[in-house]
Design an enzyme around this catalytic site. Sequence first.
Site, PDB file in Angstrom:
ATOM      1  N   ARG A   1       0.060   7.636  -2.766  1.00  0.00           N
ATOM      2  CA  ARG A   1       0.519   8.764  -1.942  1.00  0.00           C
ATOM      3  C   ARG A   1       1.995   9.054  -2.197  1.00  0.00           C
ATOM      4  O   ARG A   1       2.421  10.198  -2.255  1.00  0.00           O
ATOM      5  CB  ARG A   1       0.281   8.463  -0.459  1.00  0.00           C
ATOM      6  CG  ARG A   1      -1.108   8.837   0.006  1.00  0.00           C
ATOM      7  CD  ARG A   1      -1.468   8.159   1.280  1.00  0.00           C
ATOM      8  NE  ARG A   1      -1.702   6.733   1.074  1.00  0.00           N
ATOM      9  CZ  ARG A   1      -1.717   5.838   2.053  1.00  0.00           C
ATOM     10  NH1 ARG A   1      -1.516   6.216   3.299  1.00  0.00           N
ATOM     11  NH2 ARG A   1      -1.955   4.574   1.791  1.00  0.00           N
TER      12      ARG A   1
ATOM     13  N   GLU B   1       0.294 -12.771  12.733  1.00  0.00           N
ATOM     14  CA  GLU B   1       0.745 -11.580  13.449  1.00  0.00           C
ATOM     15  C   GLU B   1       0.740 -10.434  12.440  1.00  0.00           C
ATOM     16  O   GLU B   1       0.998 -10.645  11.247  1.00  0.00           O
ATOM     17  CB  GLU B   1       2.176 -11.786  13.984  1.00  0.00           C
ATOM     18  CG  GLU B   1       2.301 -12.889  15.003  1.00  0.00           C
ATOM     19  CD  GLU B   1       1.593 -12.568  16.319  1.00  0.00           C
ATOM     20  OE1 GLU B   1       1.478 -11.383  16.656  1.00  0.00           O
ATOM     21  OE2 GLU B   1       1.139 -13.517  16.981  1.00  0.00           O
TER      22      GLU B   1
ATOM     23  N   ASN C   1     -10.647  -2.981  -6.470  1.00  0.00           N
ATOM     24  CA  ASN C   1      -9.809  -1.994  -7.169  1.00  0.00           C
ATOM     25  C   ASN C   1     -10.309  -1.642  -8.581  1.00  0.00           C
ATOM     26  O   ASN C   1      -9.846  -0.671  -9.184  1.00  0.00           O
ATOM     27  CB  ASN C   1      -8.347  -2.467  -7.251  1.00  0.00           C
ATOM     28  CG  ASN C   1      -7.598  -2.344  -5.935  1.00  0.00           C
ATOM     29  OD1 ASN C   1      -6.687  -3.118  -5.641  1.00  0.00           O
ATOM     30  ND2 ASN C   1      -7.967  -1.364  -5.117  1.00  0.00           N
TER      31      ASN C   1
ATOM     32  N   ASP D   1       0.821  -1.218   0.000  1.00  0.00           N
ATOM     33  CA  ASP D   1       0.000   0.000   0.000  1.00  0.00           C
ATOM     34  C   ASP D   1       0.854   1.267   0.000  1.00  0.00           C
ATOM     35  O   ASP D   1       1.978   1.279   0.493  1.00  0.00           O
ATOM     36  CB  ASP D   1      -0.898  -0.030   1.244  1.00  0.00           C
ATOM     37  CG  ASP D   1      -2.041   0.956   1.141  1.00  0.00           C
ATOM     38  OD1 ASP D   1      -2.302   1.457   0.025  1.00  0.00           O
ATOM     39  OD2 ASP D   1      -2.676   1.227   2.165  1.00  0.00           O
TER      40      ASP D   1
ATOM     41  N   HIS E   1       2.978   2.967  -8.787  1.00  0.00           N
ATOM     42  CA  HIS E   1       2.838   1.512  -8.934  1.00  0.00           C
ATOM     43  C   HIS E   1       4.104   0.912  -9.552  1.00  0.00           C
ATOM     44  O   HIS E   1       4.536  -0.179  -9.178  1.00  0.00           O
ATOM     45  CB  HIS E   1       1.609   1.177  -9.774  1.00  0.00           C
ATOM     46  CG  HIS E   1       0.322   1.628  -9.133  1.00  0.00           C
ATOM     47  ND1 HIS E   1       0.034   1.386  -7.805  1.00  0.00           N
ATOM     48  CD2 HIS E   1      -0.735   2.330  -9.625  1.00  0.00           C
ATOM     49  CE1 HIS E   1      -1.145   1.901  -7.506  1.00  0.00           C
ATOM     50  NE2 HIS E   1      -1.628   2.489  -8.588  1.00  0.00           N
TER      51      HIS E   1
ATOM     52  N   SER F   1      -7.169  -5.792  -5.814  1.00  0.00           N
ATOM     53  CA  SER F   1      -8.296  -6.420  -5.113  1.00  0.00           C
ATOM     54  C   SER F   1      -9.538  -6.433  -6.004  1.00  0.00           C
ATOM     55  O   SER F   1      -9.606  -5.720  -7.016  1.00  0.00           O
ATOM     56  CB  SER F   1      -8.594  -5.652  -3.819  1.00  0.00           C
ATOM     57  OG  SER F   1      -9.254  -4.445  -4.130  1.00  0.00           O
TER      58      SER F   1
HETATM   59  C1  FPP Z   1      -2.074   0.137  -3.265  1.00  0.00           C
HETATM   60  O1  FPP Z   1      -1.584   1.455  -3.207  1.00  0.00           O
HETATM   61  C2  FPP Z   1      -1.480  -0.528  -4.398  1.00  0.00           C
HETATM   62  C3  FPP Z   1      -2.160  -1.120  -5.405  1.00  0.00           C
HETATM   63  C4  FPP Z   1      -3.636  -1.139  -5.494  1.00  0.00           C
HETATM   64  C5  FPP Z   1      -1.452  -1.735  -6.515  1.00  0.00           C
HETATM   65  C6  FPP Z   1      -0.258  -2.541  -6.135  1.00  0.00           C
HETATM   66  C7  FPP Z   1       0.422  -2.851  -7.367  1.00  0.00           C
HETATM   67  C8  FPP Z   1       1.740  -2.869  -7.546  1.00  0.00           C
HETATM   68  C9  FPP Z   1       2.758  -2.705  -6.493  1.00  0.00           C
HETATM   69  C10 FPP Z   1       2.156  -3.042  -8.934  1.00  0.00           C
HETATM   70  C11 FPP Z   1       3.010  -4.142  -9.221  1.00  0.00           C
HETATM   71  C12 FPP Z   1       2.525  -5.468  -8.920  1.00  0.00           C
HETATM   72  C13 FPP Z   1       3.127  -6.519  -9.458  1.00  0.00           C
HETATM   73  C14 FPP Z   1       2.722  -7.872  -9.059  1.00  0.00           C
HETATM   74  C15 FPP Z   1       4.191  -6.373 -10.446  1.00  0.00           C
HETATM   75  P1  FPP Z   1      -2.579   2.655  -3.460  1.00  0.00           P
HETATM   76  O2  FPP Z   1      -2.614   2.941  -4.916  1.00  0.00           O
HETATM   77  O3  FPP Z   1      -3.907   2.324  -2.857  1.00  0.00           O
HETATM   78  O4  FPP Z   1      -1.862   3.806  -2.674  1.00  0.00           O
HETATM   79  P2  FPP Z   1      -2.568   5.003  -1.920  1.00  0.00           P
HETATM   80  O5  FPP Z   1      -3.340   4.386  -0.778  1.00  0.00           O
HETATM   81  O6  FPP Z   1      -1.419   5.809  -1.447  1.00  0.00           O
HETATM   82  O7  FPP Z   1      -3.441   5.699  -2.902  1.00  0.00           O
END
Ligand code: FPP
Length: 256
Positions: free
Chosen positions: A42, A223, A86, A38, A55, A83
Amino acid sequence: MTVKELFGAIYKKLVFLFAQDAQIDMDNIPKHIGIIMDGNGRWAKRRGLKRSDGHRAGAKTLEDITDYCGKIGVKYLTVYAFSTENWKRPKEEVDAIMNLILEYLTNMEKFVGGRDCRIRVIGDRTALSQVLQEKILEVEEYTKDRTGPTLNIALNYGGRDEIVRAAKVAAEKLNNGEIKDINEEYFSSLMYTGNDPEVELIIRPSGEKRLSNFLLWQSAYSEFWFSNTCWPDFTEKHMRVAISDYQKRNRRYGGV
Ligand code: FPP
């Protein structure tokens, strides 16, 4: 490497140098760690970048952390990449994440091949593009006999969805007489994580303290470890602090 990436790498090196560190007991490494990756959005916003840049930086962190987990002997790493909720994000962002995952899987030799890593995707893949579904099958097949850590990428994954699916399968098998009873062990085997060992530690960076529909069944005795650092700035030092903290916990499983 672009100038932006170069500055990103320098910044990350500085974060690494100044981050708190800890000693870990190599005889008590959690076998299975879950991570909610996560804070990418931000992280990007604070730098005046696009969310998709966040990302991309997060994907780089995943490479580093997978590598580190392989080195210290974590056997299973399950990461939350996308998710079932998402899809509500703007199409541009959804497309960027999907393209990034496709790119990651396509280049996975470069990223995680050196660690002899087995890759699996957990979640409902039927909603994914045909090309991504095919790539997933290819990568899973290609890496299935590897003996290094297993990286489970949770993609279009939802814990409730997973439990409902398992309940439907179990009910059907009970109805047609294939099974006589439903117990916890059998139900666990119907989860996407199948017979993977119990998830001992769940890590969530970026300051949020909730599960967000991640590994609901599997986290019964996990945990939890939280950090204010956003995922793109996460380093192996954070992993050491998390694991060291986990190693100090008194896990009682309801006993005394
Ligand atoms: C959450 O941060 C992150 C995601 C919904 C996407 C996670 C995806 C990656 C790390 C991309 C790469 C994945 C692979 C498997 C190569 P957010 O966007 O909700 O952050 P925020 O809460 O700060 O807005």
